[in-house]
Design a protein around this motif. Structure first.
Motif: not given
Length: 295
Positions: A64-67, A73-74, A80-84
């Motif tokens: 997963h890559r974010l700018p 928060s991003d 949180a999504r990966l935790n779930a």
């Protein structure tokens, strides 16, 4: 005396081979999620190597890559999504984060059961209390290399760790303590540091100061596990060129030590190998799978 060079590449290859065998024996494929924020060149190389090693071990890589413009928060929403996500067994947040982001706060959002870097407060607390949990990769690799040099039984050895960082120094000290070593944590305020180092059967420089530890700091026959990775000018290679050195001066230390890790090619390769190992251990703990013996 000329020290035996501890080949971190070879030991890491053994660990990775064990991980691959373990993965083949499991009822499912462990998954490792790597999060890269921004466009730091060194981080991109590290992440690419981790993704490749994950696939080679037979595990699923979730990249997963974010700018660089991503907000706190991003980052935390992605974690949180990966935790779930039930298909993700391990989460690695590649550091450093871009300026303005709070790495400590982001790390604390990682589910400790998926904390394959062993950096959350829960993981650190479990290590400190001697309870089962995921351990930081570089310190684990350092212990494995010390065992490769001195044998699996380190009981009674005096380990001197130079550095008290939460990333390497403190966890390394606790891991050697768990091996029944007598452990000293040395640092910049330690009195007569060279004399203290000369008492070590296992000397672990982890301070980020190029070639600080000299040969006359080393006890004859000791194992030097050099965690430092420092880039220094190398004019002999050409203008603007650099080279990597450790926290120990290799040539002078090798004349006295019994065993020594080179830089590069020592502790560094062990970090990714132990990351893969942690991912399998996390998968087994989360999914109720038996831990393969090879690990």
């Amino acid at each position: 005396m000329s020290a035996v060079r501890i080949d971190g590449n070879a030991v890491a290859a053994d660990v990775r081979a064990n991980v691959a065998r373990a993965v083949r024996a499991l009822p499912g494929q462990p998954g490792l999620a790597v999060v890269l924020v921004g466009d730091d060149a060194a981080s991109e190389v590290y992440v690419r190597n981790k993704v490749k090693a994950t696939a080679e071990a037979g595990m699923i890589s979730h990249h997963h890559r974010l700018p660089a413009s991503a907000s706190q928060s991003d980052v935390e929403t992605l974690i949180a999504r990966l935790n779930a996500d039930p298909d993700v067994d391990g989460i690695l947040l590649q550091l450093p984060l871009p300026a303005g982001l709070n790495a400590d706060a982001a790390i604390e959002r990682i589910d400790p059961a998926k904390d394959v870097d062993g950096l959350t407060e829960v993981s650190a607390g479990r290590l400190s209390l001697g309870k089962p949990g995921l351990r930081p990769c570089t310190p684990v690799g350092s212990v494995i290399l010390a065992k490769r040099a001195l044998g699996d039984n380190l009981s009674g050895k005096h380990a001197v760790v130079i550095g008290r960082s939460i990333l390497v120094g403190k966890p390394a000290a606790l891991l050697f303590l768990a091996e029944n070593c007598t452990v000293t944590i040395a640092h910049s305020r330690s009195a007569d540091l060279p004399a203290l180092c000369r008492t070590a059967d296992i000397l672990v420089p982890a301070v980020g100061k190029p070639e600080m530890v000299r040969g006359d700091w080393v006890k004859p026959g000791a194992a030097v596990i050099d965690v430092g990775i420092n880039r220094v000018p190398a004019p002999e290679k050409g203008e603007g060129k650099t080279r990597l050195v450790g926290d120990a001066h290799f040539e002078s230390c090798a004349e006295v030590a019994g065993f020594i890790t080179p830089v590069p090619g020592g502790v560094g390769p062990m970090t990714i190998a132990c990351l893969l190992r942690n991912t399998v251990l996390a998968a087994c703990a989360r999914r109720g799978w038996p831990v393969p013996q090879d690990l």
